[in-house]
Each structure stands twice: as C-alpha cells, then as structure tokens.
Design a protein around this motif. Structure first.
Motif: not given
Length: 321
Positions: A213-215, A217-219, A222, A284, A287, A291
């Motif tokens: 789940d890419n969220k 990774y992005f979290d 950040d 994945q 997406d 980004k």
C-alpha cells in the motif's frame, strides 16, 4: 559508479533489482538465466543478498543432528560476475548478524579488490543461531555500528594498524528503512530515529522494505523528511506470485497485505494469481512514478518472469531504462 551518483545523474526514475544466491550445493545456471533477462532493462545496479550461517536439523543414520551451515553462500562470486561480465554495479549486502567485525573487514577488502564500491549495510534476520565469537574478535550491536565501520575504512582506518597497503576505500553505503516500522521497534517515530542515525553515520541512500500500500511509503518519506533525512528513499516492491505468499510474506517480513488484494487472490484460480500480483504491483509503480520517486527497487529472488510481465505492462523499454 556509486549508487548515489546514478540517482544524481538520472533524468528519470531508475529501476533496480535484488537477487538471492542459489542454495548451498546448487549451481549458478539459474542466476545466469535471471541475469540474462533483467540486464535487458539496463538496471543501474543489482543487489545481491547475503546470508549468515544458521542451524539446520538433518536426519542421519545416527538420528537427528544439529548442523550449522550457510544455506546460501555465493554473494561475493555473483557480485563479481555482475560487475565484470555485465558491467553493472553490484550491491552486496553486508550483515551485522552472524559476522564478526573482522570478517566484515575482510569481505570489504575483497570487494575493494573487485572494484565494487557499493554496499547495503543491514542488521540481517535472526536465524536462531548465535555464532560463537572467537577470542580476539568482536561483533557489532546494530547496523549503525556497521555503517560506522565502513566509514572508517573510507578514511583508511582499519581494525589492525599492521595491515599492509591499507589504503582508504570509497564505498557508497545504503541502508534499509521500514515504512510499516521494523517489527522490533515500539513505533514508527522511534524506527525513523534509527534511520536518521544511520544516515548521520554516513549512509547515502535508503531502500525500503516491501510494502503493498503506497500510503505507507509516502507517509514514511514525509516523516523522514520532517526528521531531517534528505537522502534518496527508494521504494522496494515485491510481486506476489502465489497464494501461499499471502501467509509467508506477512509472517517473514512483517508487512500488511491490503484486504482487497487478499480477497482477489483468495478468490482467484491458482494460475491467475501471478497476473493479479503483476497488476497490483504495476498500479503501485505507476502511482509511485507519477509522484516523482527516485526509483523503484524490485525484490525478485530468482524469478525473472514477473519482472518481464510488469515491464511489458508498464511499457518500459529494454533500451530506455
């Protein structure tokens, strides 16, 4: 070329791969077959995992015996092959677990002989076997100490002052990161603090544990940036190829498989699972690339078929990667 230089010079996200050595007593034919497929995509670098000794129980005529073996030797030889036969930068994994500092130094010296100047410094999995440490030798506590040892070698500082012709090395060091946190860490915040310490010690890039789940990774990215980590953070991806992996991957790697992916694979015919895994990973990747990630790192073990499928699906050229 150093891994960090590949990222600095890249005009588009890079695609890299990670292989595992064959089992003890096997041969290199399967490795060669996989390499022949993935080098067509011109990866800037290829990682090769490393494996410490572990306890194996074997049945003999005298009963069950406990034997200590390295189930997958061969990291050095495969790296030499990649570097010299294919002219692709090899990135061997250097482990804390199962190796003394002296063994690490010897291995790093051998890599230096071969012109290999990239390593991934990680703690390694707990094999359940605590290797006895001979008198006069020592071990690291964690991967931060391992990074520091490699940085010392880059300054010409070795464990033994009497080493002949001990010149400074020039290693680029990558380290691991865990978007869902390392399973031993109390929370993600404390785990990212460890990543920051590794970067402060000299690590130049981070490769993440697999995630679906890419969220996550992005979290993770950040939060790393908020902490002051400014090195490239490369997402690591695994393509699910079998129903059994729905159980083995979470158990072995402590990651979450989304409900929708589990439901799809559970309901699918066995022969359709690979296609579902490729489809999910392709979404994945699309997406992630949209980004502006610096690259994508595929954990492929010794199976090139999913790679070819996902590259074809993403229309990634064999000449333009």
């Amino acid at each position: 070329m150093k891994v960090i230089e590949h990222f600095e010079k890249a005009s588009e996200p890079l695609i890299s791969f990670e292989l595992i050595p064959p089992k003890r007593g096997g041969d290199i034919k399967n490795v060669l077959a996989v390499l022949e497929e993935i080098v067509k995509y011109n990866p800037p670098f290829i990682d090769i995992t490393s494996h410490a000794a572990e306890v194996i129980y074997e049945e003999t005529s005298d009963g069950i015996k406990k034997i200590v073996k390295r189930k997958r030797p061969g990291t050095l030889g495969i790296c030499a092959l990649i570097q010299n036969k294919y002219d692709i930068d090899a990135v061997p994994h250097i482990l804390v677990k199962g190796f003394t500092r002296e063994e690490t130094e010897d291995f790093m010296i051998e890599l230096n002989y071969l012109g290999i100047d990239n390593v991934l410094a990680i703690r390694g999995d707990d094999s359940g076997y605590d290797k006895p440490v001979p008198s006069g030798r020592s071990t690291h506590r964690n991967s931060i100490d391992l990074v520091k040892q490699i940085m010392d070698m880059n300054k010409g500082k070795y464990l033994e002052d009497s080493l002949l012709d001990a010149k400074a090395t020039n290693y680029c060091v990558g380290v691991g990161g865990y978007p869902e946190k390392h399973f031993e860490a109390p929370n993600l915040k404390s785990d990212i603090k460890v990543v920051k310490e590794k970067v402060d010690a000299g690590a130049e890039y981070v490769v993440t544990q697999m995630f679906f789940d890419n969220k996550f990774y992005f979290d993770f990215v950040d939060k790393c940036r908020e902490t002051g980590i400014d090195v490239p953070i490369i997402p690591g991806l695994k393509i699910i190829t079998s129903k059994a992996q729905l159980h083995t991957i979470p158990k072995n790697f402590h990651v979450t498989v989304p409900d929708s992916l589990v439901d799809e694979i559970d309901a699918a015919k066995t022969e359709d699972v690979l296609h579902l895994g490729v489809e999910w990973a392709a979404q994945q990747v699309e997406d992630l690339l949209n980004k502006d990630v610096p690259g994508v790192h595929f954990y492929i073990m010794l199976n090139s078929k999913p790679v070819k499928m996902i590259m074809d699906k993403l229309k990634i050229s064999k000449t333009n990667v």
